[in-house]
Scaffold this active site. Structure first.
Site, PDB file in Angstrom:
ATOM      1  N   GLY A   1       0.809  -1.211   0.000  1.00  0.00           N
ATOM      2  CA  GLY A   1       0.000   0.000   0.000  1.00  0.00           C
ATOM      3  C   GLY A   1       0.842   1.260   0.000  1.00  0.00           C
TER       4      GLY A   1
ATOM      5  CG  ASP B   1      -7.204  10.642   7.235  1.00  0.00           C
ATOM      6  OD1 ASP B   1      -8.258  10.850   6.607  1.00  0.00           O
ATOM      7  OD2 ASP B   1      -6.184  10.177   6.697  1.00  0.00           O
TER       8      ASP B   1
ATOM      9  CB  VAL C   1       2.765   0.348   3.599  1.00  0.00           C
ATOM     10  CG1 VAL C   1       2.770  -0.597   4.795  1.00  0.00           C
ATOM     11  CG2 VAL C   1       2.382   1.759   4.028  1.00  0.00           C
TER      12      VAL C   1
ATOM     13  N   GLY D   1       1.192   4.902   2.107  1.00  0.00           N
ATOM     14  CA  GLY D   1       0.843   5.657   3.305  1.00  0.00           C
ATOM     15  C   GLY D   1       0.977   7.141   3.057  1.00  0.00           C
ATOM     16  N   GLY D   2       0.818   7.931   4.114  1.00  0.00           N
ATOM     17  CA  GLY D   2       0.897   9.375   3.980  1.00  0.00           C
ATOM     18  C   GLY D   2       2.268   9.860   3.560  1.00  0.00           C
ATOM     19  CG  PHE D   3       4.987  10.223   5.969  1.00  0.00           C
ATOM     20  CD1 PHE D   3       4.969  11.599   5.948  1.00  0.00           C
ATOM     21  CD2 PHE D   3       4.456   9.570   7.067  1.00  0.00           C
ATOM     22  CE1 PHE D   3       4.448  12.319   7.006  1.00  0.00           C
ATOM     23  CE2 PHE D   3       3.940  10.283   8.130  1.00  0.00           C
ATOM     24  CZ  PHE D   3       3.930  11.665   8.104  1.00  0.00           C
ATOM     25  N   GLY D   4       4.769   7.573   2.131  1.00  0.00           N
ATOM     26  CA  GLY D   4       5.376   6.739   1.110  1.00  0.00           C
ATOM     27  C   GLY D   4       4.770   5.357   1.097  1.00  0.00           C
TER      28      GLY D   4
ATOM     29  CE  LYS E   1       2.438   5.828   7.170  1.00  0.00           C
ATOM     30  NZ  LYS E   1       1.325   6.294   8.026  1.00  0.00           N
TER      31      LYS E   1
END
Length: 225
Positions: free
Chosen positions: A40, A159, A47, A42-45, A62
């Site tokens: 997947g 969120d 996973v 994530g918010g920063f990069g 992550k």
């Protein structure tokens, strides 16, 4: 505790390095992880699912984005999530945080619990017809317990939705604290609707750009979930 660890205004990267050096955050060598599979974004990069070979445990890494330059703000947001996870991951309905590692590109990654049944959204799509009402009630109740624990620790998730709740061995786990904040860190002038999934954001955020999300905002998102 070392004053450098306590200083929330210190340079983010220095804070993380000091926290690792003082052993306030567990550091795991990157070569301990094998068989990476991307699962997947994530918010920063990205996973990745990996095997932690020393203890024969499947984990999720992550990772900070490696396709763009990492600025100080990105590192700061990454460390904010790390700090929040470190303080609440002891709860059975919050994803477990095991520590950090540094990958072959020199970026720090969070080492998190791997959820074997994926997101709540995927889990319900696959299993909804098999679930009894008591099973659905159990899921809702366990998410509420996790959310209550965050709020008791003055943390607002901001969120919460069915892709940010994972299922591991039928147990819901709240995850992805990229937008989460301590109550005392939320600015009255911040635009609460700037981030997050619109369908799960309370309508007042779109009406008043100065509206500050609070615990009730998470409850609204929970109801939509």
């Amino acid at each position: 505790m070392d004053s450098n660890i306590q200083n929330e205004n210190s340079v983010p990267k220095e804070w993380l390095e000091n926290a690792i050096f003082e052993r306030h955050i567990n550091y795991i060598e990157y070569d301990k992880f094998t068989d990476p599979i991307e699962i997947g974004i994530g918010g920063f990069g990205k996973v990745f699912k990996c095997e932690w070979k020393d203890i024969e445990l499947t984990v999720a890494l992550k990772c900070l984005k490696v396709d763009t330059s990492i600025d100080e703000k990105t590192i700061e947001d990454f460390i904010n999530e790390l700090k929040l996870l470190r303080s609440v991951s002891c709860h059975p309905n919050v994803i477990s945080f095991y520590g950090v590692t540094k990958d072959s590109n020199g970026y720090y990654d969070m080492v998190l619990q791997y959820a074997d049944d994926g997101t709540l959204r995927d889990y319900l799509m696959t299993n909804f017809t098999k679930l009894q009402w008591k099973d659905k009630l159990y899921i809702a109740k366990e998410i509420a317990f996790g959310l209550l624990f965050l709020h008791d620790n003055n943390i607002i998730h901001r969120d919460l939705h069915s892709n940010n709740i994972l299922i591991h061995q039928k147990q819901p786990k709240i995850t992805d604290f990229g937008l989460a904040r301590q109550m005392n860190e939320i600015s009255m002038t911040s635009n609460s609707a700037a981030h997050g999934m619109p369908a799960y954001i309370e309508p007042k955020c779109f009406i008043d750009p100065r509206y500050k999300r609070d615990k009730r905002s998470d409850v609204y998102s929970f109801g939509r979930t």
